[in-house]
Scaffold this active site. Sequence first.
Site, short mmCIF file in Angstrom:
data_model
loop_
_atom_site.label_atom_id
_atom_site.label_comp_id
_atom_site.label_asym_id
_atom_site.label_seq_id
_atom_site.Cartn_x
_atom_site.Cartn_y
_atom_site.Cartn_z
CG HIS A 98 -6.71 0.09 -1.41
ND1 HIS A 98 -6.73 -0.26 -0.31
CD2 HIS A 98 -8.05 0.01 -2.33
CE1 HIS A 98 -8.15 -0.83 -0.43
NE2 HIS A 98 -9.05 -1.06 -1.43
CG HIS B 289 -3.90 0.08 3.76
ND1 HIS B 289 -3.83 -0.96 3.23
CD2 HIS B 289 -5.69 0.07 2.81
CE1 HIS B 289 -4.23 -1.73 1.84
NE2 HIS B 289 -5.31 -0.53 1.71
CB CYS C 31 -0.77 -0.06 1.34
SG CYS C 31 -0.64 0.58 2.72
#
Length: 282
Positions: free
Chosen positions: A254, A242, A189
């Site tokens: 993402h 994240h 990420c």
Amino acid sequence: MKKHQLIAASIVGISLLWTTPTEFKAAEMDTTKVVKTAAELSGIDYVSGGETKSEGFDSSGFIYYVVETALNVDMPRTLEGQGELGTEVNKSDLTTGDLLFFSTSSSTITSAAIYIGDGEMIFPSTSKGEVVKESFKDSSFWNEHFIKAKRLSASTFSFPDYKIVSESREQLGVSYEFGEERPEVGFDCSGFIQYVFKEAYNVALPRSTDQQWNFGTYVKKEDLQVGDVVFFEDTYRSGISHAGVYIGKNRMIHAKHKEGVTIDYLTDDYWQDKYAGAKRMR
């Protein structure tokens, strides 16, 4: 030549790239496909949490499946998220393919249906245990609990013309690889965040999610703008763990574990629960 080499070097030029989206000329979608897809599901079982033909449908799962299948667009999975899409229309102006939302409580949407014309709608019925067609126009129950109707159009799902959005979308489908930051290998990420900001704006962000969280200016959720980075906590580990790029209309792109680079809605229950905040990296 790399994309970021094409970006104007001046601060003014970079600022304009951030703040001037191209106006989108919306065209109405072919909602007859929505009605046709929904009609083919008549008789499929009602199942709480269901979102496929094989397992059955609940209310939001039915809307999610039908619209994505018919129109090939990304839909939120929750009734709340679905209710935020599109343009609100009056009951007197309903047309085929409009989404109808109802509530048996005072504050939340509890069910939804697809209007199929002639005063009728189709939806997964909890009382009948399957997807059914019923009259909306002549039902005192459904009219009493009606909240709103929404109409979907091409502009509902369009992407603003920002460099960060186009660069992020170019990476859709790239695999998730922990510790990686190159499209030819994969992204995790934070590697994805670092890469797209470098390519779009020649901005050098820190490499880790924790470091990125400590960079930029904090933004309230209600003030999110395209290009802000949204952060989540306590996902695969405790703390900030994240991040994704906000692309407008409650969506983010993402690098997602197992799925790779993909689009999700912030209104999905999981992301709402894990949401930690957002940063503006400019």
